[in-house]
Design a protein around this motif. Structure first.
Motif, short mmCIF file in Angstrom:
data_model
loop_
_atom_site.label_atom_id
_atom_site.label_comp_id
_atom_site.label_asym_id
_atom_site.label_seq_id
_atom_site.Cartn_x
_atom_site.Cartn_y
_atom_site.Cartn_z
N GLU A 1 35.05 37.10 39.88
CA GLU A 1 34.20 38.24 39.55
C GLU A 1 34.91 39.56 39.87
OE1 GLU A 1 31.03 40.51 38.23
OE2 GLU A 1 31.44 38.39 37.91
N ARG B 1 37.50 40.21 37.27
CA ARG B 1 36.91 40.72 36.03
C ARG B 1 36.55 42.20 36.19
NH1 ARG B 1 34.53 35.60 35.87
NH2 ARG B 1 32.65 36.34 36.91
N ASP C 1 39.69 44.24 36.07
CA ASP C 1 40.18 44.33 34.69
C ASP C 1 39.33 45.29 33.87
OD1 ASP C 1 42.21 42.53 35.26
OD2 ASP C 1 41.16 40.79 34.40
N ASP C 2 38.00 45.21 34.03
CA ASP C 2 37.10 46.12 33.31
C ASP C 2 37.37 47.57 33.71
OD1 ASP C 2 35.96 43.93 32.08
OD2 ASP C 2 34.13 43.94 33.30
#
Length: 110
Positions: free
Chosen positions: A30, A33, A36-37
């Motif tokens: 999580e 992610r 990365d976002d």
């Protein structure tokens, strides 16, 4: 019975460690992610800012070119007018000198 209790306790601990490890793995994924976002969002924003800076630089260059041209035109016009005024002043000085000489000549004869 202690052996059996110990085995149950160890199995329970093993299960809890496995749950903790899975939780850590889930959190790591999580977090990855989200990173990365965030990276994608920051890259997008920087591209937008870069585009805006390039557009502003272009506008500044355009305004600079226009102003430079206008300043040059004004300088040229002023130089021409100054040259004309200097000639007129010189012509007036010449006329005045001639007039004085003529006036002094009339006084001397008069």
């Amino acid at each position: 019975m202690e052996q059996k209790y110990f085995e149950i306790l160890m199995e329970n601990m093993k299960s809890e460690f496995k749950a903790v490890a899975e939780g850590h793995d889930s959190l790591r994924q999580e977090l990855g992610r989200k990173i990365d976002d965030f990276r994608d969002e920051v890259d997008t924003r920087f591209k937008q800012v870069d585009t805006q800076i390039l557009a502003l630089n272009h506008k500044i260059d355009t305004v600079d070119a226009k102003l430079s041209k206008q300043i040059h035109e004004v300088d040229t016009k002023l130089s021409k007018r100054i040259d004309k005024l200097e000639k007129k002043v010189d012509d007036i000085a010449t006329d005045l000198t001639a007039h004085r000489a003529d006036t002094e000549l009339h006084r001397a004869h008069g």
